[in-house]
Design a protein around this motif. Structure first.
Motif, PDB file in Angstrom:
ATOM      1  N   ARG A  82       0.833  -1.208   0.000  1.00 47.93           N
ATOM      2  CA  ARG A  82       0.000   0.000   0.000  1.00 47.93           C
ATOM      3  C   ARG A  82       0.872   1.265   0.000  1.00 47.93           C
ATOM      4  NH1 ARG A  82      -5.271   1.092   2.641  1.00 47.93           N
ATOM      5  NH2 ARG A  82      -5.099  -0.963   3.566  1.00 47.93           N
ATOM      6  N   TYR A  83       2.001   1.214   0.702  1.00 43.21           N
ATOM      7  CA  TYR A  83       2.855   2.390   0.839  1.00 43.21           C
ATOM      8  C   TYR A  83       4.055   2.382  -0.109  1.00 43.21           C
ATOM      9  CZ  TYR A  83      -0.210   3.363   4.616  1.00 43.21           C
ATOM     10  OH  TYR A  83      -1.355   3.619   5.336  1.00 43.21           O
ATOM     11  N   LEU A  84       4.095   1.417  -1.017  1.00 47.68           N
ATOM     12  CA  LEU A  84       5.190   1.304  -1.978  1.00 47.68           C
ATOM     13  C   LEU A  84       5.448   2.592  -2.775  1.00 47.68           C
ATOM     14  CD1 LEU A  84       7.299  -0.678  -2.988  1.00 47.68           C
ATOM     15  CD2 LEU A  84       5.642  -1.511  -4.643  1.00 47.68           C
ATOM     16  N   PRO A  85       4.431   3.370  -3.163  1.00 45.06           N
ATOM     17  CA  PRO A  85       4.712   4.618  -3.898  1.00 45.06           C
ATOM     18  C   PRO A  85       5.563   5.621  -3.110  1.00 45.06           C
ATOM     19  CG  PRO A  85       2.409   4.019  -4.142  1.00 45.06           C
ATOM     20  CD  PRO A  85       2.993   3.096  -3.106  1.00 45.06           C
ATOM     21  N   TYR A  86       5.650   5.461  -1.803  1.00 39.99           N
ATOM     22  CA  TYR A  86       6.437   6.372  -0.974  1.00 39.99           C
ATOM     23  C   TYR A  86       7.913   5.973  -0.903  1.00 39.99           C
ATOM     24  CZ  TYR A  86       2.141   8.527   0.528  1.00 39.99           C
ATOM     25  OH  TYR A  86       0.945   9.198   0.535  1.00 39.99           O
ATOM     26  N   LEU A  87       8.230   4.763  -1.304  1.00 35.86           N
ATOM     27  CA  LEU A  87       9.588   4.237  -1.164  1.00 35.86           C
ATOM     28  C   LEU A  87      10.532   4.784  -2.230  1.00 35.86           C
ATOM     29  CD1 LEU A  87      11.200   2.170   0.576  1.00 35.86           C
ATOM     30  CD2 LEU A  87      10.705   0.489  -1.220  1.00 35.86           C
ATOM     31  N   LYS A  88      11.740   5.151  -1.807  1.00 37.36           N
ATOM     32  CA  LYS A  88      12.798   5.519  -2.751  1.00 37.36           C
ATOM     33  C   LYS A  88      13.148   4.310  -3.610  1.00 37.36           C
ATOM     34  CE  LYS A  88      15.554   8.830  -0.159  1.00 37.36           C
ATOM     35  NZ  LYS A  88      16.846   9.046   0.504  1.00 37.36           N
ATOM     36  N   LYS A  89      13.722   4.566  -4.756  1.00 38.56           N
ATOM     37  CA  LYS A  89      14.115   3.472  -5.650  1.00 38.56           C
ATOM     38  C   LYS A  89      15.052   2.488  -4.958  1.00 38.56           C
ATOM     39  CE  LYS A  89      15.909   2.643 -10.278  1.00 38.56           C
ATOM     40  NZ  LYS A  89      14.800   1.984 -10.914  1.00 38.56           N
ATOM     41  N   ASP A  90      15.976   2.982  -4.136  1.00 40.51           N
ATOM     42  CA  ASP A  90      16.925   2.111  -3.441  1.00 40.51           C
ATOM     43  C   ASP A  90      16.548   1.906  -1.972  1.00 40.51           C
ATOM     44  OD1 ASP A  90      17.478   4.695  -2.646  1.00 40.51           O
ATOM     45  OD2 ASP A  90      19.654   4.437  -2.662  1.00 40.51           O
ATOM     46  N   GLY A  91      15.295   2.213  -1.633  1.00 44.25           N
ATOM     47  CA  GLY A  91      14.830   2.056  -0.257  1.00 44.25           C
ATOM     48  C   GLY A  91      14.613   0.596   0.117  1.00 44.25           C
ATOM     49  N   TRP A  92      14.325   0.394   1.385  1.00 45.18           N
ATOM     50  CA  TRP A  92      14.154  -0.952   1.936  1.00 45.18           C
ATOM     51  C   TRP A  92      12.715  -1.184   2.394  1.00 45.18           C
ATOM     52  CZ3 TRP A  92      17.419  -5.069   2.537  1.00 45.18           C
ATOM     53  CH2 TRP A  92      18.758  -4.856   2.173  1.00 45.18           C
ATOM     54  N   ILE A  93      12.217  -2.392   2.153  1.00 44.46           N
ATOM     55  CA  ILE A  93      10.977  -2.867   2.773  1.00 44.46           C
ATOM     56  C   ILE A  93      11.369  -3.994   3.708  1.00 44.46           C
ATOM     57  CG2 ILE A  93       8.810  -4.124   2.457  1.00 44.46           C
ATOM     58  CD1 ILE A  93       8.417  -2.696  -0.159  1.00 44.46           C
ATOM     59  N   ILE A  94      10.968  -3.861   4.958  1.00 46.81           N
ATOM     60  CA  ILE A  94      11.141  -4.934   5.927  1.00 46.81           C
ATOM     61  C   ILE A  94       9.734  -5.281   6.375  1.00 46.81           C
ATOM     62  CG2 ILE A  94      12.071  -5.626   8.153  1.00 46.81           C
ATOM     63  CD1 ILE A  94      13.758  -2.862   6.285  1.00 46.81           C
ATOM     64  N   THR A  95       9.289  -6.494   6.056  1.00 49.53           N
ATOM     65  CA  THR A  95       7.896  -6.852   6.291  1.00 49.53           C
ATOM     66  C   THR A  95       7.733  -8.262   6.843  1.00 49.53           C
ATOM     67  OG1 THR A  95       5.675  -6.948   5.287  1.00 49.53           O
ATOM     68  CG2 THR A  95       7.508  -7.670   3.915  1.00 49.53           C
ATOM     69  N   SER A  96       6.648  -8.409   7.553  1.00 49.31           N
ATOM     70  CA  SER A  96       6.215  -9.740   7.971  1.00 49.31           C
ATOM     71  C   SER A  96       5.696 -10.469   6.737  1.00 49.31           C
ATOM     72  CB  SER A  96       5.092  -9.619   9.006  1.00 49.31           C
ATOM     73  OG  SER A  96       4.509 -10.877   9.250  1.00 49.31           O
ATOM     74  N   SER A  97       5.912 -11.762   6.685  1.00 44.41           N
ATOM     75  CA  SER A  97       5.375 -12.562   5.577  1.00 44.41           C
ATOM     76  C   SER A  97       3.990 -13.104   5.894  1.00 44.41           C
ATOM     77  CB  SER A  97       6.323 -13.721   5.270  1.00 44.41           C
ATOM     78  OG  SER A  97       6.420 -14.583   6.396  1.00 44.41           O
ATOM     79  N   THR A  98       3.534 -12.884   7.113  1.00 50.23           N
ATOM     80  CA  THR A  98       2.253 -13.428   7.553  1.00 50.23           C
ATOM     81  C   THR A  98       1.127 -12.427   7.315  1.00 50.23           C
ATOM     82  OG1 THR A  98       3.420 -14.614   9.294  1.00 50.23           O
ATOM     83  CG2 THR A  98       1.030 -14.463   9.501  1.00 50.23           C
ATOM     84  N   PRO A  99       0.142 -12.788   6.505  1.00 45.12           N
ATOM     85  CA  PRO A  99      -0.955 -11.852   6.254  1.00 45.12           C
ATOM     86  C   PRO A  99      -1.908 -11.770   7.447  1.00 45.12           C
ATOM     87  CG  PRO A  99      -1.402 -13.917   5.148  1.00 45.12           C
ATOM     88  CD  PRO A  99      -0.020 -14.035   5.761  1.00 45.12           C
ATOM     89  N   PHE A 100      -2.525 -10.614   7.582  1.00 46.55           N
ATOM     90  CA  PHE A 100      -3.598 -10.412   8.540  1.00 46.55           C
ATOM     91  C   PHE A 100      -4.852 -10.244   7.691  1.00 46.55           C
ATOM     92  CE2 PHE A 100      -6.446  -8.090  11.286  1.00 46.55           C
ATOM     93  CZ  PHE A 100      -6.184  -8.593  12.548  1.00 46.55           C
ATOM     94  N   VAL A 101      -5.539 -11.345   7.438  1.00 44.60           N
ATOM     95  CA  VAL A 101      -6.670 -11.341   6.515  1.00 44.60           C
ATOM     96  C   VAL A 101      -7.898 -10.819   7.252  1.00 44.60           C
ATOM     97  CG1 VAL A 101      -8.075 -12.727   4.956  1.00 44.60           C
ATOM     98  CG2 VAL A 101      -5.648 -13.271   5.273  1.00 44.60           C
ATOM     99  N   ASN A 102      -8.185  -9.536   7.016  1.00 42.57           N
ATOM    100  CA  ASN A 102      -9.297  -8.890   7.710  1.00 42.57           C
ATOM    101  C   ASN A 102     -10.351  -8.350   6.755  1.00 42.57           C
ATOM    102  OD1 ASN A 102      -7.658  -6.921   6.666  1.00 42.57           O
ATOM    103  ND2 ASN A 102      -7.726  -5.596   8.459  1.00 42.57           N
ATOM    104  N   ILE A 103     -10.219  -8.695   5.481  1.00 48.30           N
ATOM    105  CA  ILE A 103     -11.200  -8.286   4.484  1.00 48.30           C
ATOM    106  C   ILE A 103     -11.540  -9.490   3.615  1.00 48.30           C
ATOM    107  CG2 ILE A 103     -10.591  -5.825   4.418  1.00 48.30           C
ATOM    108  CD1 ILE A 103      -8.810  -6.443   1.976  1.00 48.30           C
ATOM    109  N   PRO A 104     -12.768  -9.562   3.110  1.00 46.78           N
ATOM    110  CA  PRO A 104     -13.173 -10.741   2.329  1.00 46.78           C
ATOM    111  C   PRO A 104     -12.439 -10.892   1.000  1.00 46.78           C
ATOM    112  CG  PRO A 104     -14.949  -9.111   2.408  1.00 46.78           C
ATOM    113  CD  PRO A 104     -13.866  -8.622   3.318  1.00 46.78           C
ATOM    114  N   ASN A 105     -11.961  -9.805   0.416  1.00 44.10           N
ATOM    115  CA  ASN A 105     -11.291  -9.886  -0.887  1.00 44.10           C
ATOM    116  C   ASN A 105      -9.778  -9.695  -0.754  1.00 44.10           C
ATOM    117  OD1 ASN A 105     -11.545  -7.206  -0.166  1.00 44.10           O
ATOM    118  ND2 ASN A 105     -11.966  -6.492  -2.242  1.00 44.10           N
ATOM    119  N   TYR A 106      -9.222 -10.210   0.327  1.00 44.57           N
ATOM    120  CA  TYR A 106      -7.768 -10.104   0.531  1.00 44.57           C
ATOM    121  C   TYR A 106      -7.068 -10.763  -0.659  1.00 44.57           C
ATOM    122  CZ  TYR A 106      -3.338  -9.909   3.038  1.00 44.57           C
ATOM    123  OH  TYR A 106      -2.048  -9.610   3.406  1.00 44.57           O
TER     124      TYR A 106
END
Length: 187
Positions: A82-106
């Motif tokens: 969701r926030y990928l447009p804010y990331l610099k080209k050489d920026g870092w994403i550090i994320t959990s691999s576990t989804p939190f499925v809280n919507i029916p169309n995840y």
């Protein structure tokens, strides 16, 4: 030193605790800090996001512009995208691999993981399982912080000391669990 950080996830995952720890570590390094929070519907599993800006020079705005975030720390993989447009080209994403499925169309996790793989610098770890396997199930967020430590440009011991100060009033067991979690993520 300058680091613009977007912290994101779902209500109750500990995003604001991560922001507090990073902020404490930065202030004790005599760095300038600005923070803006969007809590969303945090009690109902809604989006929670925080802009956190750290610098050795004064900071004018607490908001991070599109394409200028150095790091996205996400407790939930879809939120990282969701926030990928804010990331610099050489920026870092550090994320959990576990989804939190809280919507029916995840979205399908394969699609999410393929989109994450398109980013140059990604660390994607199963913090939930790591936390359970190591007896710190309530500290998954701090495991993610440990994984982000190098991308943040903050020294490990400064984050550890910040954890001691932030959680001191909760007792030694909580402090020790969070320090253990930090070390698990930093491996």
């Amino acid at each position: 030193m300058k680091c613009d950080i977007i912290l994101c996830g779902v209500g109750g995952q500990g995003i604001l605790s991560i922001a507090t720890i990073i902020g404490e570590a930065a202030m004790n390094e005599n760095l300038y800090i600005k923070q803006a929070e969007v809590h969303g519907m945090s009690q109902r599993g809604g989006d929670v996001q925080s802009n956190l800006r750290i610098s050795s020079d004064p900071i004018n705005s607490d908001l991070i512009a599109l394409g200028s975030a150095d790091v996205i720390i996400s407790m939930e993989p879809m939120e990282a995208l969701r926030y990928l447009p804010y990331l610099k080209k050489d920026g870092w994403i550090i994320t959990s691999s576990t989804p939190f499925v809280n919507i029916p169309n995840y979205p399908d996790m394969d699609i999410i993981m393929n989109d994450l793989k398109k980013v140059q610098n990604v660390i994607c770890i199963d913090i939930e399982q790591l936390a359970k396997d190591n007896g710190v199930p309530r500290s998954a967020n701090v495991i993610l912080l440990g994984a982000a430590q190098k991308a943040l440009g903050l020294e490990y011991d400064k984050l550890e000391n910040a954890i001691r100060r932030v959680f001191a009033r909760k007792g030694d067991a909580i402090v020790d669990a969070n320090i253990k979690a930090l070390s698990l993520g930093a491996r």
